[in-house]
Every structure is written in C-alpha cells, then in structure tokens.
Motif scaffolding. Structure first.
Motif, PDB file in Angstrom:
ATOM      1  N   LEU A  21       0.882  -1.299  -0.232  1.00  0.00           N
ATOM      2  CA  LEU A  21      -0.259  -0.230   0.343  1.00  0.00           C
ATOM      3  C   LEU A  21       0.929   1.150  -0.289  1.00  0.00           C
ATOM      4  N   LEU A  31       1.971   1.625  -3.703  1.00  0.00           N
ATOM      5  CA  LEU A  31       0.800   2.158  -4.212  1.00  0.00           C
ATOM      6  C   LEU A  31       0.642   4.114  -4.375  1.00  0.00           C
ATOM      7  N   SER A  65      -4.274  -6.026  -0.235  1.00  0.00           N
ATOM      8  CA  SER A  65      -4.507  -4.221  -0.903  1.00  0.00           C
ATOM      9  C   SER A  65      -5.332  -3.930  -1.943  1.00  0.00           C
ATOM     10  N   THR A  66      -5.788  -5.353  -2.126  1.00  0.00           N
ATOM     11  CA  THR A  66      -7.157  -4.672  -3.523  1.00  0.00           C
ATOM     12  C   THR A  66      -8.668  -4.712  -2.371  1.00  0.00           C
ATOM     13  N   THR A  68      -7.716  -1.055  -0.995  1.00  0.00           N
ATOM     14  CA  THR A  68      -8.190  -0.270  -2.711  1.00  0.00           C
ATOM     15  C   THR A  68      -9.114   0.260  -2.524  1.00  0.00           C
ATOM     16  N   THR A 124     -11.424   2.787  -0.736  1.00  0.00           N
ATOM     17  CA  THR A 124     -10.777   3.413  -0.666  1.00  0.00           C
ATOM     18  C   THR A 124     -11.553   4.502  -1.311  1.00  0.00           C
ATOM     19  N   VAL A 125     -11.335   3.377  -3.236  1.00  0.00           N
ATOM     20  CA  VAL A 125     -12.419   4.167  -4.111  1.00  0.00           C
ATOM     21  C   VAL A 125     -13.636   4.605  -3.889  1.00  0.00           C
TER      22      VAL A 125
END
Length: 178
Positions: free
Chosen positions: A79, A82, A140-141, A144, A147-148
């Motif tokens: 993360l 990224l 992590s996916t 992410t 978060t989006v």
C-alpha cells in the motif's frame, strides 16, 4: 527477568496508546479542515477525546490483528508503494499541467529529466509489489477498492448532505493551493 517482561508489556501498551491517540487526532484534524465528514470531529463529553477516531482506529487494529506478521508488513509495503507511485504521478502531472504554479520549492529539472529521475524509485516500488503473495494482493486490493468507493460515496454524500456534513469553514486549504 520478570520485571523486564513486565516493562516490555507496559512499553508496548504505551506505544499502542500513543499511536491510537495520534491516529484519532489526525482524523479529528482532517474533519476540522473538511477532508472527512464532521462526524469524525465529535469529542467525548467526559474526556474531550475524539471517540469516533478511537473507535475507527481500534476497529482497524482488531481486523489486522488476525493477519500474520509477514503478510501484515508486506501489505503495508504494498500500500505504501501504491501511495508513492501516486505521489510520483501527481508530481509529474502537476509539473506538466501547471509549470508556473507557485510552490514552496521547485526541482530544477525539465520534465524529461524528472521522468527519468522518477523511474528509478518507481522500478523498486514495482518490484516490491511484484513479489507479493496472494494474501497481500487480496488485502491490498480490498483496501484500495474500499478507499475508491469511500471517495465516491463521500463525494456524492458531501454534495447532497444526506448522511454526513463536511466542514465548510475550512477555506484556507483552497487559498493555499491557489
């Protein structure tokens, strides 16, 4: 020997409490300047502490405590990578789109040199991300994607003021960026 172990336990508890407090007050500060909904700036009536931030921080800690240490560290590194790639991309994009914008400092290179300079650390970051195992990729996916989704929910909710309300008094952020 027992006193060393007791000291280590108490030190760990103190470190955790310091991190918890720091994280809770970061959420409080972000809510006060309008980056998070106002509900994150709610304080306890008894202790004047940001209890919503404490609950969020404790919940995250409980969730990640079920991971083994290697996967936890690998997920944090993934993360972080990224985030760094996003920072490099933002740096290059801003230099290309707003080259004359006033900044606190400016790297004295043209865009091609900056791209080459950013490619070196980006290579290391991509390598770190490529050696991740399945658990790290899943965590992590998930983070992410959440978060989006959080961004789009807050963007729409913030505009419609249906669920939460953002602090509109924090105009200094926009002034600073101009």
């Amino acid at each position: 020997m027992i006193f060393v172990e007791i000291g280590a336990i108490l030190s760990t508890i103190g470190f955790y409490e310091a991190q918890l407090t720091s994280f809770a007050y970061q959420l409080l500060g972000m809510a006060e300047i309008g980056f998070l909904p106002r509900c994150f700036s709610v304080r306890s009536k008894w202790f004047d502490t940001p209890w919503v931030g404490i609950v969020v921080s404790t919940s995250i800690t409980i969730v990640v405590s079920y991971m083994n240490f290697a996967n936890l560290i690998s997920s944090v590194n993934f993360l972080y990578s990224l985030g760094m790639l996003l920072e490099f991309a933002s740096f290059l994009w801003l230099r290309r789109k707003l080259p004359t914008m006033k900044r606190p400092f400016k790297v004295p290179m043209e865009l091609p040199g900056l791209i080459i300079t950013c490619l070196i650390p980006c290579g290391f970051l991509v390598y770190i991300m490529s050696v991740a195992n399945g658990t790290v990729l899943l965590v992590s996916t998930t983070v992410t994607v959440l978060t989006v989704l959080w961004y789009f929910v807050m963007k729409n909710v913030g505009k419609s003021k249906m669920w939460t309300e953002f602090n509109n008094g924090a105009k200094f952020v926009d002034v600073y960026l101009q």
